[in-house]
Design an enzyme around this catalytic site. Structure first.
Site, PDB file in Angstrom:
ATOM      1  N   ASP A 225      60.679 -49.141  85.427  1.00 26.12           N
ATOM      2  CA  ASP A 225      59.798 -49.185  84.258  1.00 26.12           C
ATOM      3  C   ASP A 225      58.498 -49.896  84.615  1.00 26.12           C
ATOM      4  O   ASP A 225      57.406 -49.482  84.211  1.00 26.12           O
ATOM      5  CB  ASP A 225      60.472 -49.930  83.104  1.00 26.12           C
TER       6      ASP A 225
ATOM      7  N   TYR B 296      56.251 -47.652  86.521  1.00 30.06           N
ATOM      8  CA  TYR B 296      55.668 -46.647  85.628  1.00 30.06           C
ATOM      9  C   TYR B 296      54.524 -47.275  84.827  1.00 30.06           C
ATOM     10  O   TYR B 296      53.424 -46.733  84.739  1.00 30.06           O
ATOM     11  CB  TYR B 296      56.744 -46.089  84.692  1.00 30.06           C
ATOM     12  N   ASP B 297      54.815 -48.473  84.265  1.00 32.78           N
ATOM     13  CA  ASP B 297      53.803 -49.138  83.443  1.00 32.78           C
ATOM     14  C   ASP B 297      52.539 -49.423  84.245  1.00 32.78           C
ATOM     15  O   ASP B 297      51.429 -49.326  83.738  1.00 32.78           O
ATOM     16  CB  ASP B 297      54.349 -50.451  82.869  1.00 32.78           C
TER      17      ASP B 297
ATOM     18  N   GLU C 105      62.630 -59.193  67.842  1.00 29.67           N
ATOM     19  CA  GLU C 105      63.943 -58.530  67.953  1.00 29.67           C
ATOM     20  C   GLU C 105      64.245 -58.221  69.415  1.00 29.67           C
ATOM     21  O   GLU C 105      63.323 -58.123  70.214  1.00 29.67           O
ATOM     22  CB  GLU C 105      63.899 -57.164  67.238  1.00 29.67           C
TER      23      GLU C 105
ATOM     24  N   LYS D 289      64.799 -55.804  72.472  1.00 27.23           N
ATOM     25  CA  LYS D 289      64.402 -54.417  72.772  1.00 27.23           C
ATOM     26  C   LYS D 289      65.610 -53.754  73.435  1.00 27.23           C
ATOM     27  O   LYS D 289      65.955 -54.059  74.582  1.00 27.23           O
ATOM     28  CB  LYS D 289      63.193 -54.382  73.696  1.00 27.23           C
TER      29      LYS D 289
ATOM     30  N   ASP E  63      68.013 -51.172  75.214  1.00 23.70           N
ATOM     31  CA  ASP E  63      67.724 -50.238  76.304  1.00 23.70           C
ATOM     32  C   ASP E  63      68.587 -48.992  76.145  1.00 23.70           C
ATOM     33  O   ASP E  63      69.646 -48.866  76.745  1.00 23.70           O
ATOM     34  CB  ASP E  63      68.008 -50.927  77.641  1.00 23.70           C
TER      35      ASP E  63
ATOM     36  N   TYR F 202      65.876 -50.038  63.576  1.00 26.95           N
ATOM     37  CA  TYR F 202      64.869 -51.091  63.605  1.00 26.95           C
ATOM     38  C   TYR F 202      63.498 -50.723  63.048  1.00 26.95           C
ATOM     39  O   TYR F 202      62.599 -51.556  63.020  1.00 26.95           O
ATOM     40  CB  TYR F 202      64.685 -51.625  65.024  1.00 26.95           C
TER      41      TYR F 202
ATOM     42  N   LYS G 182      58.217 -57.533  77.950  1.00 27.80           N
ATOM     43  CA  LYS G 182      59.176 -57.067  78.962  1.00 27.80           C
ATOM     44  C   LYS G 182      59.811 -58.251  79.695  1.00 27.80           C
ATOM     45  O   LYS G 182      59.156 -59.262  79.940  1.00 27.80           O
ATOM     46  CB  LYS G 182      58.475 -56.166  79.986  1.00 27.80           C
TER      47      LYS G 182
ATOM     48  N   CYS H  56      87.738 -46.579 112.476  1.00 25.44           N
ATOM     49  CA  CYS H  56      87.737 -47.656 111.480  1.00 25.44           C
ATOM     50  C   CYS H  56      87.272 -48.968 112.120  1.00 25.44           C
ATOM     51  O   CYS H  56      87.810 -49.375 113.159  1.00 25.44           O
ATOM     52  CB  CYS H  56      89.159 -47.812 110.917  1.00 25.44           C
TER      53      CYS H  56
ATOM     54  N   CYS I 181      90.683 -51.363 112.112  1.00 24.38           N
ATOM     55  CA  CYS I 181      91.893 -51.099 112.904  1.00 24.38           C
ATOM     56  C   CYS I 181      91.655 -50.062 114.004  1.00 24.38           C
ATOM     57  O   CYS I 181      92.572 -49.739 114.753  1.00 24.38           O
ATOM     58  CB  CYS I 181      93.013 -50.626 111.991  1.00 24.38           C
TER      59      CYS I 181
ATOM     60  N   CYS J  33      89.982 -43.955 106.239  1.00 32.06           N
ATOM     61  CA  CYS J  33      90.681 -44.399 107.445  1.00 32.06           C
ATOM     62  C   CYS J  33      92.100 -43.856 107.315  1.00 32.06           C
ATOM     63  O   CYS J  33      92.753 -44.032 106.280  1.00 32.06           O
ATOM     64  CB  CYS J  33      90.683 -45.923 107.510  1.00 32.06           C
TER      65      CYS J  33
ATOM     66  N   CYS K 104      96.510 -50.048 108.288  1.00 30.22           N
ATOM     67  CA  CYS K 104      95.242 -50.744 108.562  1.00 30.22           C
ATOM     68  C   CYS K 104      95.218 -52.057 107.775  1.00 30.22           C
ATOM     69  O   CYS K 104      95.421 -52.059 106.553  1.00 30.22           O
ATOM     70  CB  CYS K 104      94.082 -49.847 108.142  1.00 30.22           C
TER      71      CYS K 104
HETATM   72  S1  IVH Z   1      59.991 -50.436  67.227  1.00 29.86           S
HETATM   73  C1  IVH Z   1      56.416 -48.350  65.837  1.00 29.86           C
HETATM   74  N1  IVH Z   1      61.981 -51.991  67.853  1.00 29.86           N
HETATM   75  O1  IVH Z   1      61.419 -49.083  72.651  1.00 29.86           O
HETATM   76  C2  IVH Z   1      57.416 -49.091  66.593  1.00 29.86           C
HETATM   77  N2  IVH Z   1      61.504 -50.158  69.288  1.00 29.86           N
HETATM   78  O2  IVH Z   1      58.970 -48.611  74.298  1.00 29.86           O
HETATM   79  C3  IVH Z   1      58.506 -48.258  67.089  1.00 29.86           C
HETATM   80  N3  IVH Z   1      63.056 -49.934  71.188  1.00 29.86           N
HETATM   81  O3  IVH Z   1      60.435 -45.987  71.400  1.00 29.86           O
HETATM   82  C4  IVH Z   1      59.470 -48.926  67.895  1.00 29.86           C
HETATM   83  N4  IVH Z   1      64.314 -51.654  70.697  1.00 29.86           N
HETATM   84  O4  IVH Z   1      62.982 -46.471  71.517  1.00 29.86           O
HETATM   85  C5  IVH Z   1      61.275 -50.910  68.204  1.00 29.86           C
HETATM   86  N5  IVH Z   1      63.753 -53.435  68.263  1.00 29.86           N
HETATM   87  C6  IVH Z   1      63.041 -52.364  68.609  1.00 29.86           C
HETATM   88  C7  IVH Z   1      63.345 -51.586  69.744  1.00 29.86           C
HETATM   89  C8  IVH Z   1      62.540 -50.489  70.066  1.00 29.86           C
HETATM   90  C9  IVH Z   1      64.128 -50.643  71.538  1.00 29.86           C
HETATM   91  C10 IVH Z   1      62.571 -48.754  71.933  1.00 29.86           C
HETATM   92  C11 IVH Z   1      62.201 -47.569  71.078  1.00 29.86           C
HETATM   93  C12 IVH Z   1      60.755 -47.323  71.389  1.00 29.86           C
HETATM   94  C13 IVH Z   1      60.613 -47.949  72.724  1.00 29.86           C
HETATM   95  C14 IVH Z   1      59.177 -48.316  72.973  1.00 29.86           C
END
Ligand code: IVH
Length: 711
Positions: free
Chosen positions: A71, A74-75, A151, A153, A155, A265, A353, A447, A450, A465, A470
């Site tokens: 990730d 990518y970012d 909150e 996040k 995965d 959420y 992150k 192996c 042995c 093996c 063994c």
């Molecule tokens: S809010 C407008 N809350 O993270 C806001 N997203 O990278 C919409 N995700 O697409 C998202 N936990 O799939 C929100 N507590 C959380 C989250 C959450 C995981 C995911 C979600 C979102 C992605 C963004």
């Protein structure tokens, strides 16, 4: 130089980090100059290259569930693109990922257009970027301090649920943010997803869209991979991939077995609903019976946000599911509206992150490790590297095919990842950093323990093996037998097993039960009291349950879960050894591969002798046979109401019971599903008040895998 670095690990680390960052930047160094040193044409080319690369990663992530970049990686690419686009707005392309939320969905499910786009979140890579976010938001709102909700996040996979008049009507994946895939049937199989909302404590809006994350707990992920292994299928790399793969099954019965979870959420479009804060929205979700993650917290000002974010990161390993950061949201909805959205993310929220669970390190050597089954697994010895709070020094390379596919060699610089509780693995080689003189790796023909022959049979991924005596196999088998999840003999650890096998005191599992106090006390560094304790633990293990013994014997493809299934069905070792293959095959969850593993185990004289010997020592656990086979409806209770078109009541009841579920005539809090046909009466209302899921006969038939033709 090497010796110098060896004595100064921190210097070594710094140098390694420096080299790592050089490798990461390799592409940038060679492919691009800083934008101020590029001409317009070079910038345009770089933008096109970045878009192509990002779109390819999007495709692999969203469509193939097989990402090849972290990730963070990518970012970094996305940021570079965004930087260039900010500097050169005339070069922004229509197909730029910055203009969209993701990539197009696959066509196997019906497309479903989101009424409002499902946005993504901007990322903060460290505390400073969270502080910058707070400053920016406060500046726009002209405020001294601001209230947030923080909150976890989750995965997993973002989804949308639509409830019309309180009834779950449709659900979709996020797709490209505008159009998702219609996965209503699969979502209906999630047990925590209410099919009808509760209206007892809060009015349910006539039209309600909510967004949330579908994910898989570590335990379910491990069980799933164990089953995949037993069925000879490929393993999921992490719980997120497993959740995505399970949710996108065309056959919703498969989804139903995967035990997926969902937490809500965020709102989508909601009619006739007025609230002031996000905190209140979370409360409303709970009132309606929607599942939310309870670790959300109200924070006054950025200092509190940082504390909650850091706490989440510190406690991350203790959670039973994966989170990859925190999400900070401006609490007041009026402020959210004032701040508005950008093209792909809201201005009022940010994802903080966590530090990557992928790291780059070097493979010092590759070793062939021999397990209890004789399977030879290539393992990479790494330059130790901290990943998510744990020092990782070894990573599995799985088998020769995986080594060939990734072209992993000794001396390579590699990306290593930890996902959930699984063994760290090498994700890929950084080819740019490869020593041109390196050699391809092949699992040895003999192996390493042995010197017996190592061969790979047709159709098998692994090398084995061939020598059943063994010492590595003997040690592995004994270690497994005494381990926590088998006979659970306390104090009988790896070191003791090694000592006992090396000194010739035990040669097989049965020998454990002939050990004497004198023999144990004679071992290096063994106190008299410890010896006594171990003997007592060995004695106690004689009364262990049958499933522990089955698991301990190491029957091919029979892990802990299947041991329990077989123990319940056959009741004793004798019962299982006499089971015929057809009977095994029709046992729920067993199937032909496991059935063959069982039959082959009981054909081997050496195994039969072992069972006789163990019996002689008093180990022959017996358990009451449970003739109702545990099926896919285990623990679920059903009530039928109204007219059923294809099944009559009795056969419906029989189907539930033969799949391990129960039925009742009246509905209560304990009912899991009300199966309602035409003409259903008061039971429907009662189900709504009690929050019991209502499904159709067709849903029920899908759930148990009976289609119209079979009735
Ligand atoms: S809010 C407008 N809350 O993270 C806001 N997203 O990278 C919409 N995700 O697409 C998202 N936990 O799939 C929100 N507590 C959380 C989250 C959450 C995981 C995911 C979600 C979102 C992605 C963004």
């Amino acid at each position: 130089m090497g010796a110098f670095l060896f004595f100064y690990p921190s210097l070594q680390r710094n140098l390694a980090n420096y080299l790592t960052s050089l490798v990461y930047r390799w592409k940038s160094l060679y492919n691009r100059l800083p934008f101020y040193a590029m001409n317009h044409q070079q910038v345009e080319q770089r933008i096109r290259d970045l878009i192509a690369e990002l779109n390819e990663h999007n495709h692999r992530y969203y469509i193939l569930d097989d990402p090849i970049i972290s990730d963070a990686g990518y970012d970094q690419l996305l940021r570079e693109l965004q930087e260039l686009e900010t500097e050169f707005p005339d070069l922004v392309q229509d197909d730029s990922p910055s203009q969209r939320v993701g990539s197009r969905p696959q066509s196997k499910f019906e497309p479903l257009t989101h009424t409002t786009p499902m946005l993504s979140l901007e990322n903060a890579m460290d505390d400073q970027e969270l502080i910058d976010f707070d400053r920016r938001v406060r500046k726009d709102l002209e405020l001294e301090t601001l209230g947030y909700v923080v909150e976890p996040k989750l995965d997993g996979l973002g989804v949308e649920l639509i409830y019309i008049n309180g009834v779950f009507t449709a659900g979709s994946t996020r797709g490209d943010g505008f159009i998702g895939e219609n996965i209503t049937q699969n979502l209906k199989t999630l047990r925590s997803l209410p099919l009808r909302l509760r209206s007892a404590s809060r009015v349910v809006p006539p039209y309600l869209e909510v967004r949330g994350e579908v994910f898989m707990a570590h335990k379910d992920f491990e069980n799933l991979n164990q089953r995949q292994l037993a069925d000879g299928k490929s393993l999921f790399a992490n719980p997120r991939n497993a959740a995505a793969g399970s949710l996108r099954q065309l056959d919703s019965r498969i989804t139903a077995r995967r035990n997926l979870q969902i937490n809500i959420y965020a709102p989508g479009r909601i009619d006739d609903f007025e609230i002031q804060t996000h905190f209140e929205f979370m409360q409303a979700l709970k009132d309606w019976g929607l599942p939310v993650n309870d670790r959300y917290q109200l924070c006054n000002g950025i200092e509190e946000v940082l504390t909650v974010h850091q706490n989440l990161e510190q406690n991350r390993e203790a959670l039973s599911y994966d989170i990859d950061g925190s999400v900070t949201k401006v609490n007041l909805i009026a402020y959210q509206e004032q701040l508005g959205i950008r093209s792909r993310s809201p201005r009022w929220a940010i994802a903080g992150k966590f530090k990557a669970r992928q790291e780059i390190t070097r493979i010092m050597s590759i070793e062939a490790s021999v397990g209890r089954t004789g399977a030879v697994t290539p393992v990479a010895n790494l330059e130790p590297v901290p990943i998510g709070g744990v020092i990782v020094a070894r990573a599995t390379l799985h088998n020769q095919d995986e080594i060939d596919r990734k072209d992993v060699r000794e001396g390579d610089t590699v990306v290593v990842q930890r996902a959930g509780d699984v063994i760290p693995e090498v994700v890929k080689v950084i080819m740019e950093a490869r020593d041109p003189h390196s050699q391809a790796y092949h699992i040895p023909e003999f192996c390493p323990v042995c010197h017996g022959h190592v061969i790979r049979l047709d159709g098998e991924a692994k090398h084995y093996c061939q020598n059943i005596s063994c010492p590595a196999q003997i040690k592995g088998r004994i270690e497994h037998f005494v381990s926590k999840r088998c006979l659970d003999i306390d104090g009988f650890g790896t070191k003791l097993v090694s000592q006992l096998v090396d000194t010739g005191l035990i040669k097989s599992i049965a020998d454990i039960y002939s050990l004497t106090a004198d023999q144990l006390a004679g071992l290096d560094r063994m106190a008299e009291k410890s010896a006594e304790n171990i003997l007592q633990a060995i004695e106690n293990s004689k009364s262990a349950e049958l499933w522990r013994m089955l698991h301990g014997l190491g029957i091919r493809h029979v892990g802990e879960h299947l041991s329990k299934v077989l123990a319940r069905k056959y009741g004793s070792l004798k019962g299982l050894s006499e089971a015929d293959i057809e009977d095994l095959e029709i046992t729920p969850e067993v199937g032909p591969i496991v059935a063959r593993g069982v039959k082959e185990f009981f054909k081997e004289e050496i195994n039969l002798n072992l069972i006789v010997e163990l019996k002689g020592h008093g180990l022959d656990p017996v358990e009451e046979v449970d003739s109702t086979s545990p099926g896919i409806l285990v623990g679920l209770s059903f009530v039928f109401t109204g007219k059923l078109d294809f099944l009559n009541r009795d056969s419906a009841r029989e189907i539930v019971e033969s799949n391990g579920g129960s039925t009742s005539n009246s509905i209560s809090k304990k009912t899991d599903f009300l199966v309602a046909g035409p003409g259903a009466g008061s039971k429907l209302e009662k189900a709504a008040t009690l929050g019991v899921k209502v499904i159709s006969e067709a849903d029920f038939r899908k759930m148990v895998g009976i289609d119209q033709d079979h009735v």
